[in-house]
Design an enzyme around this catalytic site. Structure first.
Site, PDB file in Angstrom:
ATOM      1  N   CYS A 158       0.834  -1.198   0.000  1.00  0.00           N
ATOM      2  CA  CYS A 158       0.000   0.000   0.000  1.00  0.00           C
ATOM      3  C   CYS A 158       0.874   1.256   0.000  1.00  0.00           C
ATOM      4  O   CYS A 158       2.070   1.187   0.323  1.00  0.00           O
ATOM      5  CB  CYS A 158      -0.929  -0.002   1.219  1.00  0.00           C
ATOM      6  N   CYS A 218       2.863   1.923   3.261  1.00  0.00           N
ATOM      7  CA  CYS A 218       4.009   1.029   3.448  1.00  0.00           C
ATOM      8  C   CYS A 218       5.151   1.434   2.521  1.00  0.00           C
ATOM      9  O   CYS A 218       6.331   1.341   2.886  1.00  0.00           O
ATOM     10  CB  CYS A 218       3.610  -0.422   3.215  1.00  0.00           C
ATOM     11  N   CYS A 226      -3.017  -4.822   1.378  1.00  0.00           N
ATOM     12  CA  CYS A 226      -1.559  -4.679   1.306  1.00  0.00           C
ATOM     13  C   CYS A 226      -0.879  -5.992   1.690  1.00  0.00           C
ATOM     14  O   CYS A 226      -1.225  -6.622   2.689  1.00  0.00           O
ATOM     15  CB  CYS A 226      -1.109  -3.561   2.247  1.00  0.00           C
ATOM     16  N   CYS A 229       1.392  -4.863   5.270  1.00  0.00           N
ATOM     17  CA  CYS A 229       0.716  -4.544   6.544  1.00  0.00           C
ATOM     18  C   CYS A 229      -0.624  -5.250   6.696  1.00  0.00           C
ATOM     19  O   CYS A 229      -1.273  -5.128   7.739  1.00  0.00           O
ATOM     20  CB  CYS A 229       0.537  -3.037   6.685  1.00  0.00           C
ATOM     21  N   ASP A 231      -5.892  -6.759  65.377  1.00  0.00           N
ATOM     22  CA  ASP A 231      -6.658  -7.997  65.465  1.00  0.00           C
ATOM     23  C   ASP A 231      -8.150  -7.680  65.482  1.00  0.00           C
ATOM     24  O   ASP A 231      -8.570  -6.542  65.742  1.00  0.00           O
ATOM     25  CB  ASP A 231      -6.284  -8.771  66.731  1.00  0.00           C
TER      26      ASP A 231
END
Length: 533
Positions: free
Chosen positions: A21, A24, A112, A115, A347
Protein backbone atom coordinates in the site's frame (compact mmCIF):
# COMPACT_ATOMS: atom_id res chain seq x y z
CA UNK A 1 2.69 16.90 -3.55
CA UNK A 2 4.10 13.46 -2.71
CA UNK A 3 7.13 13.24 -0.43
CA UNK A 4 9.18 11.03 -2.73
CA UNK A 5 12.13 11.89 -4.95
CA UNK A 6 13.56 10.33 -8.09
CA UNK A 7 15.94 8.18 -6.06
CA UNK A 8 12.93 6.53 -4.38
CA UNK A 9 11.38 5.48 -7.69
CA UNK A 10 12.91 1.97 -8.01
CA UNK A 11 11.91 0.98 -4.48
CA UNK A 12 8.44 2.54 -4.76
CA UNK A 13 7.83 0.79 -8.07
CA UNK A 14 9.07 -2.54 -6.72
CA UNK A 15 6.81 -2.35 -3.68
CA UNK A 16 3.79 -1.20 -5.66
CA UNK A 17 4.26 -4.06 -8.14
CA UNK A 18 3.92 -6.72 -5.45
CA UNK A 19 0.94 -5.12 -3.76
CA UNK A 20 2.27 -2.87 -1.00
CA UNK A 21 0.00 0.00 0.00
CA UNK A 22 1.14 3.64 -0.42
CA UNK A 23 1.79 4.11 3.28
CA UNK A 24 4.01 1.03 3.45
CA UNK A 25 5.85 2.36 0.40
CA UNK A 26 6.41 5.62 2.30
CA UNK A 27 7.73 3.66 5.27
CA UNK A 28 10.27 1.75 3.20
CA UNK A 29 11.28 4.97 1.42
CA UNK A 30 11.94 6.44 4.90
CA UNK A 31 9.37 9.24 4.61
CA UNK A 32 9.16 10.77 8.09
CA UNK A 33 6.82 13.67 7.38
CA UNK A 34 3.76 12.63 9.37
CA UNK A 35 1.33 14.64 7.28
CA UNK A 36 2.23 12.53 4.23
CA UNK A 37 0.55 9.50 5.77
CA UNK A 38 -2.70 11.25 6.70
CA UNK A 39 -4.27 11.68 3.28
CA UNK A 40 -6.95 9.14 2.30
CA UNK A 41 -5.46 5.97 0.88
CA UNK A 42 -7.13 6.26 -2.53
CA UNK A 43 -5.75 9.77 -2.88
CA UNK A 44 -2.28 8.58 -1.93
CA UNK A 45 -2.49 5.70 -4.40
CA UNK A 46 -3.54 8.01 -7.22
CA UNK A 47 -0.74 10.49 -6.41
CA UNK A 48 1.81 7.70 -6.14
CA UNK A 49 0.92 6.29 -9.56
CA UNK A 50 0.94 9.77 -11.06
CA UNK A 51 4.38 10.36 -9.56
CA UNK A 52 5.75 7.08 -10.94
CA UNK A 53 4.15 7.62 -14.36
CA UNK A 54 5.49 11.18 -14.65
CA UNK A 55 8.93 9.97 -13.66
CA UNK A 56 8.75 7.35 -16.36
CA UNK A 57 7.64 9.86 -18.98
CA UNK A 58 10.49 12.15 -18.04
CA UNK A 59 12.88 9.22 -18.30
CA UNK A 60 11.60 8.31 -21.76
CA UNK A 61 11.93 11.89 -23.07
CA UNK A 62 15.39 12.55 -21.63
CA UNK A 63 18.41 12.33 -23.93
CA UNK A 64 21.91 11.13 -23.27
CA UNK A 65 21.06 9.70 -19.84
CA UNK A 66 20.74 6.01 -19.21
CA UNK A 67 17.90 5.29 -16.76
CA UNK A 68 16.65 2.03 -15.23
CA UNK A 69 13.89 0.25 -17.20
CA UNK A 70 10.62 2.10 -16.71
CA UNK A 71 7.37 0.70 -15.38
CA UNK A 72 5.73 0.47 -18.82
CA UNK A 73 8.53 -1.69 -20.20
CA UNK A 74 8.25 -4.08 -17.27
CA UNK A 75 4.49 -4.27 -17.63
CA UNK A 76 4.79 -5.06 -21.32
CA UNK A 77 7.25 -7.90 -20.73
CA UNK A 78 6.42 -11.46 -21.58
CA UNK A 79 3.20 -13.04 -20.41
CA UNK A 80 5.14 -15.84 -18.73
CA UNK A 81 7.06 -13.35 -16.59
CA UNK A 82 3.86 -11.60 -15.54
CA UNK A 83 2.20 -14.90 -14.62
CA UNK A 84 5.23 -15.93 -12.60
CA UNK A 85 5.13 -12.63 -10.71
CA UNK A 86 1.44 -13.06 -9.96
CA UNK A 87 2.05 -16.59 -8.70
CA UNK A 88 4.59 -15.18 -6.28
CA UNK A 89 1.94 -13.02 -4.74
CA UNK A 90 2.15 -9.72 -6.60
CA UNK A 91 -0.81 -7.52 -7.44
CA UNK A 92 -1.53 -7.72 -11.18
CA UNK A 93 -2.23 -4.19 -12.41
CA UNK A 94 -5.29 -3.28 -14.48
CA UNK A 95 -4.98 -1.26 -17.70
CA UNK A 96 -6.25 1.80 -15.84
CA UNK A 97 -3.58 1.29 -13.20
CA UNK A 98 -0.89 0.92 -15.84
CA UNK A 99 -1.78 4.27 -17.35
CA UNK A 100 -2.29 5.96 -13.98
CA UNK A 101 -5.65 7.32 -15.17
CA UNK A 102 -8.12 5.16 -13.20
CA UNK A 103 -10.99 6.67 -11.26
CA UNK A 104 -11.29 6.26 -7.51
CA UNK A 105 -13.61 3.31 -8.05
CA UNK A 106 -11.13 1.73 -10.47
CA UNK A 107 -8.38 2.24 -7.89
CA UNK A 108 -10.02 0.34 -5.06
CA UNK A 109 -6.91 -0.87 -3.29
CA UNK A 110 -6.24 -4.54 -2.71
CA UNK A 111 -5.18 -5.69 0.74
CA UNK A 112 -1.56 -4.68 1.31
CA UNK A 113 0.83 -7.63 1.17
CA UNK A 114 3.01 -6.08 3.89
CA UNK A 115 0.72 -4.54 6.54
CA UNK A 116 -2.33 -6.73 5.72
CA UNK A 117 -4.64 -3.73 5.75
CA UNK A 118 -3.44 -2.08 8.97
CA UNK A 119 -2.42 1.10 7.13
CA UNK A 120 -5.49 1.00 4.91
CA UNK A 121 -9.11 0.99 6.07
CA UNK A 122 -8.07 0.13 9.64
CA UNK A 123 -6.62 3.58 10.18
CA UNK A 124 -9.28 5.64 8.41
CA UNK A 125 -12.10 7.64 10.03
CA UNK A 126 -14.78 4.94 9.80
CA UNK A 127 -12.67 2.62 11.93
CA UNK A 128 -11.83 5.41 14.40
CA UNK A 129 -15.54 6.19 14.80
CA UNK A 130 -16.24 2.54 15.64
CA UNK A 131 -13.53 2.59 18.32
CA UNK A 132 -14.73 5.91 19.73
CA UNK A 133 -18.28 4.63 19.92
CA UNK A 134 -16.98 1.96 22.30
CA UNK A 135 -15.16 4.51 24.48
CA UNK A 136 -18.05 7.00 24.52
CA UNK A 137 -20.55 4.33 25.58
CA UNK A 138 -18.40 3.15 28.50
CA UNK A 139 -18.95 6.24 30.71
CA UNK A 140 -15.26 6.86 31.27
CA UNK A 141 -14.12 10.24 32.53
CA UNK A 142 -11.00 11.41 30.69
CA UNK A 143 -9.29 14.56 29.43
CA UNK A 144 -6.67 12.85 27.25
CA UNK A 145 -5.95 9.36 25.98
CA UNK A 146 -3.16 6.94 25.18
CA UNK A 147 -3.68 4.58 22.25
CA UNK A 148 -2.10 1.13 22.17
CA UNK A 149 -2.26 -1.51 19.47
CA UNK A 150 -1.29 -5.15 19.14
CA UNK A 151 -0.49 -6.40 15.65
CA UNK A 152 -0.42 -10.02 14.45
CA UNK A 153 3.15 -11.37 14.56
CA UNK A 154 3.35 -12.32 10.90
CA UNK A 155 3.51 -8.64 9.99
CA UNK A 156 7.15 -8.82 11.13
CA UNK A 157 7.69 -11.74 8.74
CA UNK A 158 6.14 -9.94 5.79
CA UNK A 159 8.02 -6.76 6.57
CA UNK A 160 11.26 -8.75 6.72
CA UNK A 161 10.54 -10.23 3.29
CA UNK A 162 9.85 -6.78 1.83
CA UNK A 163 12.98 -5.36 3.45
CA UNK A 164 15.18 -8.06 1.89
CA UNK A 165 13.83 -7.14 -1.56
CA UNK A 166 14.30 -3.42 -0.92
CA UNK A 167 17.84 -4.04 0.33
CA UNK A 168 18.62 -5.99 -2.82
CA UNK A 169 17.13 -3.26 -5.04
CA UNK A 170 19.04 -0.48 -3.35
CA UNK A 171 22.20 -2.56 -3.41
CA UNK A 172 22.10 -2.31 -7.19
CA UNK A 173 22.64 1.43 -6.76
CA UNK A 174 25.41 0.87 -4.24
CA UNK A 175 23.15 1.99 -1.39
CA UNK A 176 22.65 0.30 1.96
CA UNK A 177 19.38 0.27 3.87
CA UNK A 178 19.21 -1.09 7.41
CA UNK A 179 16.02 -2.54 8.87
CA UNK A 180 16.03 0.17 11.52
CA UNK A 181 15.92 2.82 8.78
CA UNK A 182 12.38 1.82 7.89
CA UNK A 183 9.61 3.77 9.61
CA UNK A 184 8.05 1.36 12.10
CA UNK A 185 4.51 0.21 11.35
CA UNK A 186 3.22 1.12 14.80
CA UNK A 187 4.76 4.58 14.58
CA UNK A 188 3.21 5.30 11.18
CA UNK A 189 -0.13 3.95 12.40
CA UNK A 190 -0.18 6.36 15.34
CA UNK A 191 0.83 9.29 13.11
CA UNK A 192 -2.36 8.66 11.18
CA UNK A 193 -4.71 7.63 13.96
CA UNK A 194 -3.95 10.22 16.67
CA UNK A 195 -5.31 13.27 14.80
CA UNK A 196 -8.45 11.30 13.91
CA UNK A 197 -9.01 10.40 17.58
CA UNK A 198 -8.47 14.05 18.53
CA UNK A 199 -11.11 15.07 16.00
CA UNK A 200 -13.58 12.43 17.15
CA UNK A 201 -12.99 12.42 20.94
CA UNK A 202 -12.08 16.08 21.30
CA UNK A 203 -9.11 15.34 23.60
CA UNK A 204 -5.38 15.02 22.77
CA UNK A 205 -3.18 11.95 22.82
CA UNK A 206 -0.86 11.88 25.82
CA UNK A 207 1.55 9.06 26.64
CA UNK A 208 1.02 9.72 30.37
CA UNK A 209 -2.77 9.66 30.23
CA UNK A 210 -4.66 7.36 32.60
CA UNK A 211 -7.23 6.58 29.90
CA UNK A 212 -6.11 3.92 27.45
CA UNK A 213 -7.80 2.78 24.27
CA UNK A 214 -6.33 -0.54 23.14
CA UNK A 215 -7.02 -2.48 19.97
CA UNK A 216 -5.91 -6.04 19.25
CA UNK A 217 -5.65 -6.98 15.57
CA UNK A 218 -5.55 -10.56 14.35
CA UNK A 219 -5.23 -12.35 11.03
CA UNK A 220 -6.38 -15.86 10.04
CA UNK A 221 -3.10 -16.69 8.28
CA UNK A 222 -0.76 -16.03 11.20
CA UNK A 223 0.26 -19.65 11.74
CA UNK A 224 0.53 -20.25 8.00
CA UNK A 225 2.95 -17.32 7.57
CA UNK A 226 5.02 -18.14 10.66
CA UNK A 227 5.16 -21.94 10.80
CA UNK A 228 8.46 -22.16 8.88
CA UNK A 229 10.18 -20.25 11.68
CA UNK A 230 9.21 -22.98 14.15
CA UNK A 231 11.16 -25.43 11.99
CA UNK A 232 14.20 -23.28 11.32
CA UNK A 233 14.45 -21.59 14.75
CA UNK A 234 12.73 -24.07 17.07
CA UNK A 235 14.49 -22.74 20.18
CA UNK A 236 12.60 -19.45 19.88
CA UNK A 237 9.18 -21.02 20.23
CA UNK A 238 8.33 -22.66 23.51
CA UNK A 239 4.75 -23.51 24.42
CA UNK A 240 3.53 -21.41 27.31
CA UNK A 241 0.43 -21.57 29.48
CA UNK A 242 -2.53 -19.33 28.64
CA UNK A 243 -1.26 -18.63 25.12
CA UNK A 244 -3.29 -19.72 22.14
CA UNK A 245 -0.29 -19.73 19.81
CA UNK A 246 3.47 -20.12 20.18
CA UNK A 247 3.91 -17.40 17.57
CA UNK A 248 4.16 -14.36 19.79
CA UNK A 249 5.52 -11.09 18.46
CA UNK A 250 8.74 -11.26 20.47
CA UNK A 251 9.38 -14.91 19.55
CA UNK A 252 8.95 -14.14 15.85
CA UNK A 253 11.26 -11.11 16.04
CA UNK A 254 13.90 -13.19 17.80
CA UNK A 255 13.66 -15.90 15.14
CA UNK A 256 13.99 -13.34 12.33
CA UNK A 257 17.18 -12.06 13.95
CA UNK A 258 18.64 -15.57 13.88
CA UNK A 259 17.61 -16.80 10.43
CA UNK A 260 19.95 -15.97 7.54
CA UNK A 261 18.72 -14.45 4.28
CA UNK A 262 19.13 -17.62 2.22
CA UNK A 263 17.13 -19.77 4.63
CA UNK A 264 14.44 -17.12 4.78
CA UNK A 265 14.12 -17.00 0.97
CA UNK A 266 13.96 -20.80 0.81
CA UNK A 267 11.06 -20.96 3.25
CA UNK A 268 9.01 -17.82 2.63
CA UNK A 269 7.78 -16.24 -0.57
CA UNK A 270 9.52 -13.05 -1.62
CA UNK A 271 7.68 -10.93 -2.47
CA UNK A 272 5.05 -12.00 0.08
CA UNK A 273 1.89 -13.58 -1.27
CA UNK A 274 -1.39 -11.72 -1.47
CA UNK A 275 -3.45 -12.30 1.68
CA UNK A 276 -6.86 -13.92 1.48
CA UNK A 277 -8.27 -11.31 3.88
CA UNK A 278 -7.23 -8.19 5.80
CA UNK A 279 -6.53 -7.99 9.51
CA UNK A 280 -9.52 -7.53 11.77
CA UNK A 281 -9.90 -5.86 15.16
CA UNK A 282 -10.78 -8.77 17.46
CA UNK A 283 -10.76 -6.80 20.71
CA UNK A 284 -11.29 -3.14 21.58
CA UNK A 285 -10.81 -2.25 25.23
CA UNK A 286 -11.07 1.02 27.14
CA UNK A 287 -9.48 1.26 30.57
CA UNK A 288 -8.61 3.95 33.04
CA UNK A 289 -5.41 3.62 35.02
CA UNK A 290 -5.80 3.03 38.73
CA UNK A 291 -6.39 5.91 41.10
CA UNK A 292 -5.55 5.88 44.79
CA UNK A 293 -7.64 7.06 47.72
CA UNK A 294 -6.09 7.45 51.17
CA UNK A 295 -7.27 8.39 54.63
CA UNK A 296 -7.32 7.25 58.25
CA UNK A 297 -9.86 4.94 59.84
CA UNK A 298 -11.06 4.37 63.40
CA UNK A 299 -12.43 0.97 64.34
CA UNK A 300 -14.80 0.93 67.32
CA UNK A 301 -15.85 -2.72 67.26
CA UNK A 302 -14.19 -5.72 68.90
CA UNK A 303 -15.89 -8.13 66.49
CA UNK A 304 -14.73 -6.65 63.19
CA UNK A 305 -11.66 -7.87 61.26
CA UNK A 306 -9.63 -5.48 59.14
CA UNK A 307 -10.06 -7.63 56.01
CA UNK A 308 -12.66 -10.32 55.19
CA UNK A 309 -12.18 -13.29 57.52
CA UNK A 310 -12.82 -16.37 55.41
CA UNK A 311 -11.53 -19.85 56.29
CA UNK A 312 -11.97 -22.78 53.88
CA UNK A 313 -14.50 -20.74 51.92
CA UNK A 314 -16.61 -19.98 55.00
CA UNK A 315 -17.06 -16.40 56.18
CA UNK A 316 -16.39 -16.06 59.91
CA UNK A 317 -17.45 -12.44 60.38
CA UNK A 318 -20.29 -10.52 58.78
CA UNK A 319 -18.14 -7.68 57.41
CA UNK A 320 -14.72 -6.00 57.70
CA UNK A 321 -13.10 -2.58 57.82
CA UNK A 322 -12.02 -3.02 54.22
CA UNK A 323 -15.52 -3.80 52.99
CA UNK A 324 -17.27 -1.05 54.94
CA UNK A 325 -14.98 1.56 53.37
CA UNK A 326 -14.48 0.23 49.83
CA UNK A 327 -18.16 -0.50 49.19
CA UNK A 328 -18.83 3.22 48.82
CA UNK A 329 -15.60 3.99 46.95
CA UNK A 330 -16.34 1.34 44.33
CA UNK A 331 -19.83 2.69 43.81
CA UNK A 332 -18.73 6.33 43.56
CA UNK A 333 -15.70 5.84 41.30
CA UNK A 334 -17.36 2.99 39.36
CA UNK A 335 -14.24 0.86 39.61
CA UNK A 336 -13.93 -2.81 38.64
CA UNK A 337 -12.03 -3.87 41.75
CA UNK A 338 -9.70 -2.62 44.48
CA UNK A 339 -6.59 -3.36 46.55
CA UNK A 340 -6.55 -2.37 50.21
CA UNK A 341 -3.41 -1.63 52.25
CA UNK A 342 -2.73 0.03 55.58
CA UNK A 343 0.02 0.99 58.01
CA UNK A 344 -0.09 -2.24 60.02
CA UNK A 345 -3.22 -4.06 61.12
CA UNK A 346 -5.13 -4.72 64.31
CA UNK A 347 -6.66 -8.00 65.47
CA UNK A 348 -10.38 -8.53 65.18
CA UNK A 349 -10.89 -7.82 68.91
CA UNK A 350 -8.72 -4.68 68.99
CA UNK A 351 -10.11 -1.18 68.57
CA UNK A 352 -8.25 1.60 66.73
CA UNK A 353 -8.83 4.98 68.39
CA UNK A 354 -7.17 8.41 68.36
CA UNK A 355 -6.41 9.81 64.92
CA UNK A 356 -6.89 6.40 63.36
CA UNK A 357 -4.79 4.13 61.17
CA UNK A 358 -3.53 5.32 57.75
CA UNK A 359 -4.89 3.34 54.80
CA UNK A 360 -4.75 3.47 51.00
CA UNK A 361 -7.02 1.88 48.42
CA UNK A 362 -6.12 1.27 44.79
CA UNK A 363 -9.22 1.52 42.59
CA UNK A 364 -8.76 -0.54 39.44
CA UNK A 365 -10.20 0.72 36.14
CA UNK A 366 -12.43 3.47 37.58
CA UNK A 367 -14.92 5.23 35.29
CA UNK A 368 -14.65 8.40 37.38
CA UNK A 369 -11.19 9.76 38.15
CA UNK A 370 -11.88 13.31 39.36
CA UNK A 371 -13.85 14.34 42.45
CA UNK A 372 -13.89 17.82 43.91
CA UNK A 373 -12.94 18.46 47.54
CA UNK A 374 -16.62 18.86 48.35
CA UNK A 375 -17.50 15.58 46.67
CA UNK A 376 -14.75 13.82 48.66
CA UNK A 377 -16.15 15.28 51.88
CA UNK A 378 -19.60 14.04 50.94
CA UNK A 379 -18.20 10.58 50.18
CA UNK A 380 -16.45 10.51 53.56
CA UNK A 381 -19.70 11.43 55.27
CA UNK A 382 -21.55 8.69 53.39
CA UNK A 383 -19.06 6.11 54.68
CA UNK A 384 -19.33 7.40 58.23
CA UNK A 385 -23.13 7.43 58.16
CA UNK A 386 -23.30 3.85 56.93
CA UNK A 387 -21.84 2.20 60.05
CA UNK A 388 -21.01 2.96 63.67
CA UNK A 389 -18.22 0.37 63.62
CA UNK A 390 -15.87 2.31 61.34
CA UNK A 391 -15.28 6.03 60.77
CA UNK A 392 -12.86 7.60 58.28
CA UNK A 393 -11.16 11.00 58.15
CA UNK A 394 -8.81 12.90 55.80
CA UNK A 395 -10.21 11.04 52.78
CA UNK A 396 -8.35 12.21 49.65
CA UNK A 397 -7.07 11.20 46.23
CA UNK A 398 -3.30 10.64 46.23
CA UNK A 399 -0.64 9.52 43.76
CA UNK A 400 0.83 6.04 43.55
CA UNK A 401 4.19 7.45 44.65
CA UNK A 402 2.69 9.07 47.75
CA UNK A 403 1.59 5.69 49.10
CA UNK A 404 5.26 4.93 49.68
CA UNK A 405 5.21 7.40 52.58
CA UNK A 406 2.82 5.09 54.42
CA UNK A 407 5.20 2.14 54.23
CA UNK A 408 8.65 3.72 54.29
CA UNK A 409 10.30 3.63 57.69
CA UNK A 410 7.31 1.77 59.09
CA UNK A 411 9.51 -0.36 61.37
CA UNK A 412 11.05 2.79 62.87
CA UNK A 413 7.72 4.43 63.67
CA UNK A 414 6.08 4.28 67.08
CA UNK A 415 2.61 3.16 68.10
CA UNK A 416 0.72 3.77 71.33
CA UNK A 417 -1.54 1.23 73.00
CA UNK A 418 -3.83 0.86 75.97
CA UNK A 419 -4.11 -2.63 77.48
CA UNK A 420 -6.39 -3.98 80.21
CA UNK A 421 -4.38 -6.68 82.02
CA UNK A 422 -5.33 -9.46 84.45
CA UNK A 423 -2.90 -11.06 86.88
CA UNK A 424 -3.23 -14.42 88.59
CA UNK A 425 -1.81 -13.32 91.95
CA UNK A 426 -3.06 -10.32 93.83
CA UNK A 427 -1.23 -7.09 93.15
CA UNK A 428 -0.92 -3.68 94.78
CA UNK A 429 -0.48 -0.34 93.04
CA UNK A 430 3.22 -0.25 93.95
CA UNK A 431 3.69 -3.68 92.28
CA UNK A 432 2.70 -2.38 88.87
CA UNK A 433 4.27 1.06 89.39
CA UNK A 434 7.67 -0.57 88.83
CA UNK A 435 6.80 -0.77 85.13
CA UNK A 436 6.61 3.02 84.89
CA UNK A 437 10.34 3.43 85.41
CA UNK A 438 11.30 1.04 82.60
CA UNK A 439 12.48 2.87 79.46
CA UNK A 440 13.64 1.48 76.10
CA UNK A 441 12.99 -2.09 77.21
CA UNK A 442 14.27 -4.54 74.59
CA UNK A 443 12.29 -7.68 73.82
CA UNK A 444 13.20 -10.85 71.96
CA UNK A 445 10.00 -11.92 70.20
CA UNK A 446 9.89 -15.26 68.47
CA UNK A 447 7.16 -15.40 65.82
CA UNK A 448 3.90 -15.84 67.80
CA UNK A 449 2.16 -19.19 67.59
CA UNK A 450 -1.05 -17.53 66.39
CA UNK A 451 0.60 -16.12 63.23
CA UNK A 452 3.18 -18.84 62.60
CA UNK A 453 1.01 -20.29 59.81
CA UNK A 454 1.48 -17.13 57.72
CA UNK A 455 4.79 -15.64 58.89
CA UNK A 456 8.28 -17.15 58.89
CA UNK A 457 9.83 -18.36 62.13
CA UNK A 458 12.26 -15.74 63.42
CA UNK A 459 13.33 -13.91 66.55
CA UNK A 460 12.69 -10.18 66.23
CA UNK A 461 14.10 -7.55 68.56
CA UNK A 462 11.49 -4.96 69.50
CA UNK A 463 11.54 -2.01 71.90
CA UNK A 464 9.03 -0.83 74.50
CA UNK A 465 9.87 2.87 74.71
CA UNK A 466 7.69 3.80 77.72
CA UNK A 467 5.00 2.32 80.00
CA UNK A 468 2.50 4.01 82.30
CA UNK A 469 0.40 1.88 84.65
CA UNK A 470 -3.04 2.57 86.17
CA UNK A 471 -4.00 0.35 89.10
CA UNK A 472 -7.64 -0.87 89.08
CA UNK A 473 -7.91 -3.65 91.68
CA UNK A 474 -5.92 -6.58 93.08
CA UNK A 475 -6.17 -8.52 89.81
CA UNK A 476 -6.48 -5.78 87.14
CA UNK A 477 -4.57 -2.78 85.90
CA UNK A 478 -4.42 -0.74 82.71
CA UNK A 479 -1.12 -0.16 80.94
CA UNK A 480 -0.35 2.63 78.44
CA UNK A 481 2.53 1.67 76.15
CA UNK A 482 4.53 3.44 73.47
CA UNK A 483 6.34 0.85 71.37
CA UNK A 484 8.31 0.27 68.22
CA UNK A 485 6.03 -0.56 65.29
CA UNK A 486 5.76 -4.29 64.78
CA UNK A 487 5.73 -5.18 68.48
CA UNK A 488 3.31 -7.98 69.41
CA UNK A 489 1.55 -6.45 72.45
CA UNK A 490 -0.56 -9.47 73.43
CA UNK A 491 2.54 -11.67 73.50
CA UNK A 492 4.42 -9.07 75.55
CA UNK A 493 1.68 -9.37 78.17
CA UNK A 494 1.22 -13.15 78.45
CA UNK A 495 4.63 -14.28 77.16
CA UNK A 496 3.36 -16.72 74.51
CA UNK A 497 4.70 -19.74 76.39
CA UNK A 498 8.08 -18.12 76.81
CA UNK A 499 8.45 -17.05 73.17
CA UNK A 500 8.55 -13.34 74.15
CA UNK A 501 11.08 -12.37 76.82
CA UNK A 502 10.87 -10.42 78.98
CA UNK A 503 7.09 -10.11 79.35
CA UNK A 504 4.66 -8.61 81.85
CA UNK A 505 4.24 -11.95 83.62
CA UNK A 506 8.00 -12.39 84.13
CA UNK A 507 8.47 -8.74 85.14
CA UNK A 508 5.74 -8.96 87.81
CA UNK A 509 6.43 -12.55 88.83
CA UNK A 510 2.96 -13.86 88.02
CA UNK A 511 0.85 -15.22 85.25
CA UNK A 512 -0.66 -12.34 83.23
CA UNK A 513 -3.12 -12.12 80.39
CA UNK A 514 -4.64 -9.36 78.29
CA UNK A 515 -8.38 -8.71 78.41
CA UNK A 516 -8.69 -5.69 76.09
CA UNK A 517 -6.37 -3.87 73.74
CA UNK A 518 -6.81 -0.54 71.97
CA UNK A 519 -4.53 1.17 69.47
CA UNK A 520 -4.32 4.77 70.68
CA UNK A 521 -2.15 6.21 67.90
CA UNK A 522 -0.17 5.23 64.81
CA UNK A 523 2.60 7.79 64.47
CA UNK A 524 2.79 7.99 60.68
CA UNK A 525 2.46 11.53 59.35
CA UNK A 526 0.46 10.50 56.30
CA UNK A 527 -1.86 11.21 54.62
CA UNK A 528 -1.90 14.98 55.19
CA UNK A 529 -4.58 16.13 57.62
CA UNK A 530 -7.51 17.92 55.97
CA UNK A 531 -9.85 20.58 57.26
CA UNK A 532 -13.03 18.55 57.50
CA UNK A 533 -15.13 21.17 59.22
Amino acid sequence: MIELSEKDKPVAQLLLNFGACPRCIFRFCQVELQASYRHPEKELLCKLRTFLQSSNNESESSCGTVQPPCKRIRLESSKEEAEEQTTNGSHQLTEAEKDGNGTNEDLKPPVCTVCLGILQELCEMDFVKAVCQKSNSSEYQFSSFVFSVSFPPQLSVREHAAWLLVKEEMGKEGLLVEKDDIVQLKEAYKWIIHPLFLEELGVPADGKSLFEVSVVFAHPETDEDCHFLARTCASCFKPAKNKQSVFTRMAVIKALELIDDDDFHKNFRSPPSSPKAPCTAVDIQCTNGAIFVAGRYNKYSRTLPQTPWIINGERKMESSVEELITEHLIATFKADSFNFSSSGREDVDVRTLGNGRPFAIELVNPRRVHLTAEEMKALQQTINNSSDKVQVRDLQIVTREAIGHMKEGEEGKTKSYSALIWTEKEIRSEDVAVLDSMKELKLDQKTPLRVLHRRPLAVRVRVIHTMQSEYIDEHHFRLQLKTQAGTYIKEFVHGDFGRTVPNIGSLLGTTADILELDVESVDVDWPPALDNE
